[in-house]
Each structure stands twice: as structure tokens, then as C-alpha cells.
Enzyme design. Structure first.
Site, mmCIF file in Angstrom:
data_model
loop_
_atom_site.group_PDB
_atom_site.id
_atom_site.type_symbol
_atom_site.label_atom_id
_atom_site.label_comp_id
_atom_site.label_asym_id
_atom_site.label_seq_id
_atom_site.Cartn_x
_atom_site.Cartn_y
_atom_site.Cartn_z
ATOM 1 N N ARG A 42 -4.790 123.684 -62.563
ATOM 2 C CA ARG A 42 -5.049 125.113 -62.701
ATOM 3 C C ARG A 42 -3.769 125.927 -62.670
ATOM 4 N NH1 ARG A 42 -10.322 127.697 -60.258
ATOM 5 N NH2 ARG A 42 -11.247 125.913 -59.275
ATOM 6 N N ARG A 94 -9.664 134.072 -69.857
ATOM 7 C CA ARG A 94 -8.644 133.090 -69.488
ATOM 8 C C ARG A 94 -8.025 132.447 -70.719
ATOM 9 N NH1 ARG A 94 -11.223 130.020 -64.251
ATOM 10 N NH2 ARG A 94 -10.960 131.743 -62.822
ATOM 11 N N LYS A 139 -9.585 137.734 -56.282
ATOM 12 C CA LYS A 139 -10.267 138.463 -57.367
ATOM 13 C C LYS A 139 -11.681 138.857 -56.987
ATOM 14 C CE LYS A 139 -10.026 135.150 -60.416
ATOM 15 N NZ LYS A 139 -9.160 134.063 -59.993
ATOM 16 N N ARG A 178 -15.081 123.396 -52.174
ATOM 17 C CA ARG A 178 -15.523 123.462 -53.571
ATOM 18 C C ARG A 178 -15.085 122.208 -54.293
ATOM 19 N NH1 ARG A 178 -14.244 129.279 -56.191
ATOM 20 N NH2 ARG A 178 -13.487 127.916 -57.815
ATOM 21 N N ARG A 206 -10.246 127.183 -48.230
ATOM 22 C CA ARG A 206 -11.443 127.764 -48.859
ATOM 23 C C ARG A 206 -12.672 126.853 -48.716
ATOM 24 N NH1 ARG A 206 -11.186 130.467 -54.730
ATOM 25 N NH2 ARG A 206 -10.855 128.380 -55.518
HETATM 26 P P1 AMP Z 1 -13.397 130.508 -60.703
HETATM 27 O O1 AMP Z 1 -14.478 130.675 -59.710
HETATM 28 O O2 AMP Z 1 -13.059 131.810 -61.388
HETATM 29 O O3 AMP Z 1 -12.177 129.863 -60.115
HETATM 30 O O4 AMP Z 1 -13.942 129.532 -61.859
HETATM 31 C C1 AMP Z 1 -14.371 128.220 -61.584
HETATM 32 C C2 AMP Z 1 -14.357 127.368 -62.848
HETATM 33 O O5 AMP Z 1 -15.265 127.940 -63.815
HETATM 34 C C3 AMP Z 1 -13.033 127.292 -63.582
HETATM 35 O O6 AMP Z 1 -12.185 126.281 -63.060
HETATM 36 C C4 AMP Z 1 -13.477 126.936 -64.987
HETATM 37 O O7 AMP Z 1 -13.848 125.587 -65.093
HETATM 38 C C5 AMP Z 1 -14.734 127.794 -65.117
HETATM 39 N N1 AMP Z 1 -14.414 129.137 -65.639
HETATM 40 C C6 AMP Z 1 -14.569 130.330 -64.984
HETATM 41 N N2 AMP Z 1 -14.195 131.364 -65.748
HETATM 42 C C7 AMP Z 1 -13.769 130.827 -66.930
HETATM 43 C C8 AMP Z 1 -13.252 131.364 -68.149
HETATM 44 N N3 AMP Z 1 -13.081 132.691 -68.321
HETATM 45 N N4 AMP Z 1 -12.929 130.501 -69.145
HETATM 46 C C9 AMP Z 1 -13.097 129.176 -68.997
HETATM 47 N N5 AMP Z 1 -13.573 128.598 -67.889
HETATM 48 C C10 AMP Z 1 -13.918 129.409 -66.854
#
Ligand code: AMP
Length: 215
Positions: free
Chosen positions: A167, A89, A14, A156, A123
Site C-alpha cells: 500500500r 485512488r 481519513k 484487519r 489498528r
Molecule cells: P480502506 O479502508 O480505504 O483502507 O480500503 C480498504 C481496501 O478497499 C483497499 O485496500 C482496497 O483494496 C479497497 N479500496 C478502497 N477504496 C478503493 C478505491 N478507491 N480504489 C480501489 N480499491 C479501493
């Protein structure tokens, strides 16, 4: 003005795809995950609120996500449009967003679970500047060291097996209804996320009717 949302599972590319569109079409790139990570690294109040939730691979509560997205978009630094990844999400996030903003398309990056697992294991992220690496596709010149700032590359905190399981489960529960919601109102384009990043980008641009002239 172009307004897009990129959706797809963790590791589907993404952020990479959003960055490529952002660069060539002058779109503001907004990543909710990056905003939260920045807050954690900088020990802000929001960072303290989300740190544990993120480390467990769980979703941050909708109110806080909504606040962060609203704040970011109120910055109005998006004359040519924006591209958001990692959001929405949940159904409440999608509904709140659609009440305030219209979008041109949702780009859905489709990736099978076994490929997600393979990618997530490779990653790394720079502990200093936050740049993402995938050891399968993007090797740093010196092992475990960021090419840009020399910081140490680390896994991470939310890339553990347990967090990944969480997830994947949450993702599968969420994605069907969300895509349905967007399909009713907006254009959803589905793109196979398995090929290399240039091929995926080309497919996205073709589907959106954008120029495919990269760089
Ligand atoms: P990502 O980098 O998109 O994988 O996001 C990392 C973490 O940030 C996720 O595992 C969630 O804990 C939080 N997060 C990111 N975007 C959202 C969202 N739209 N809604 C809820 N939590 C989010």
C-alpha cells in the site's frame, strides 16, 4: 451543499475526520473501503469479487469502484452534501468522478510513512459491527472486546506487513499525479495529520472556511 473528498494514506485518519465533518455539517459519509468491507462480511457478489484483492492490500479494479460510488451517490440521501474518503485512488477514478460531480475541496491529510506504520500496528476492527479502534488512541473498556456491541476486536485482514508495504508503494506512486489533477481543477487543502484528531479537524475547518465550533 458541500462536497468534499478526503485523501491520505492508510492510517492518516481519513475516516475519523470525515465522520467529524459529516456529523456537524449533515454530510453523507461515503467510504469505499467500508462499502467493500460490508460486502465481504455479508458475502455478497461484490464481496466475493473484492475479498482477495483487499486482503493483499491491492486496489480493486476501477470499474467496480466506479460502480459502487455511482450506486451510492444515486441514493440521493445527501441534501447537505457528501464527504468521500478512500476515493479516488487512480487517475481513471478521478476523471470519472470529475465528469459527473463537482466538488468544493479535496482535503489532503499528510502523514509520514513511519507514523503510518506505527498507527496501522495498533489498528483493530470489531468483527461484528465493523467499528474501528486504534489501540494507541482508543482503548476498549474490555481488552479485545467492542464497547458498542461486545464483538471480538480483530486485526484487519489487510493490515499485514506485506500488505502495508504494497500500500505504501502504490500510494506514493499514485498520490502525486492525483493531487496534481485535482489542483488544476479544484481546491486542494493540505493538512498535517500528525496531531490529535481535534487539532486536525480544527485545521481542516479553518482551511475550508467552516465554523470551528465542534460538537
Ligand atoms: P480502506 O479502508 O480505504 O483502507 O480500503 C480498504 C481496501 O478497499 C483497499 O485496500 C482496497 O483494496 C479497497 N479500496 C478502497 N477504496 C478503493 C478505491 N478507491 N480504489 C480501489 N480499491 C479501493
Amino acid at each position: 451543499m458541500r462536497k468534499y473528498i478526503v485523501m491520505g494514506i492508510q492510517g492518516s485518519g481519513k475516516g475519523t475526520q470525515a465522520a467529524m465533518l459529516s456529523r456537524d455539517f449533515d454530510l453523507a459519509q461515503i467510504s469505499v473501503g467500508d462499502i467493500f468491507r460490508w460486502n465481504v462480511q455479508n458475502h455478497t457478489k461484490i464481496g466475493a469479487q473484492v475479498r482477495r484483492t483487499m486482503a493483499r492490500g491491492q486496489l480493486v479494479e476501477d470499474d467496480l469502484v466506479q460502480q459502487v460510488v455511482d450506486d451510492r451517490l444515486r441514493g440521493h440521501d445527501w441534501n447537505y452534501g457528501f464527504i468521500i474518503d478512500g476515493f479516488p485512488r487512480s487517475a481513471p477514478q478521478a476523471e470519472f468522478f470529475l465528469e459527473s460531480y463537482d466538488i468544493d475541496a479535496v482535503i489532503y491529510l499528510d502523514l509520514p510513512d513511519e507514523e503510518v506504520r506505527r498507527r496501522v500496528q495498533g489498528r483493530r476492527v470489531c468483527s461484528r459491527c465493523g467499528l474501528d479502534y486504534n489501540l494507541m488512541a482508543h482503548h476498549p473498556k474490555r481488552a479485545d472486546t467492542c464497547d458498542v456491541c461486545g464483538g471480538e476486536l480483530v486485526t484487519r485482514e489487510d493490515d499485514t506487513e506485506e500488505a502495508l508495504q504494497n500500500r505504501l508503494r502504490e500510494y506514493h506512486e499514485m498520490i502525486g499525479p492525483l493531487l496534481e489533477l485535482f489542483r488544476r481543477k479544484e481546491r486542494v487543502v493540505t493538512v498535517d495529520a500528525r496531531p490529535d484528531k481535534e487539532t486536525v479537524q480544527h485545521a481542516i475547518r479553518t482551511a475550508l472556511g467552516l465554523s470551528t465550533n465542534t460538537g
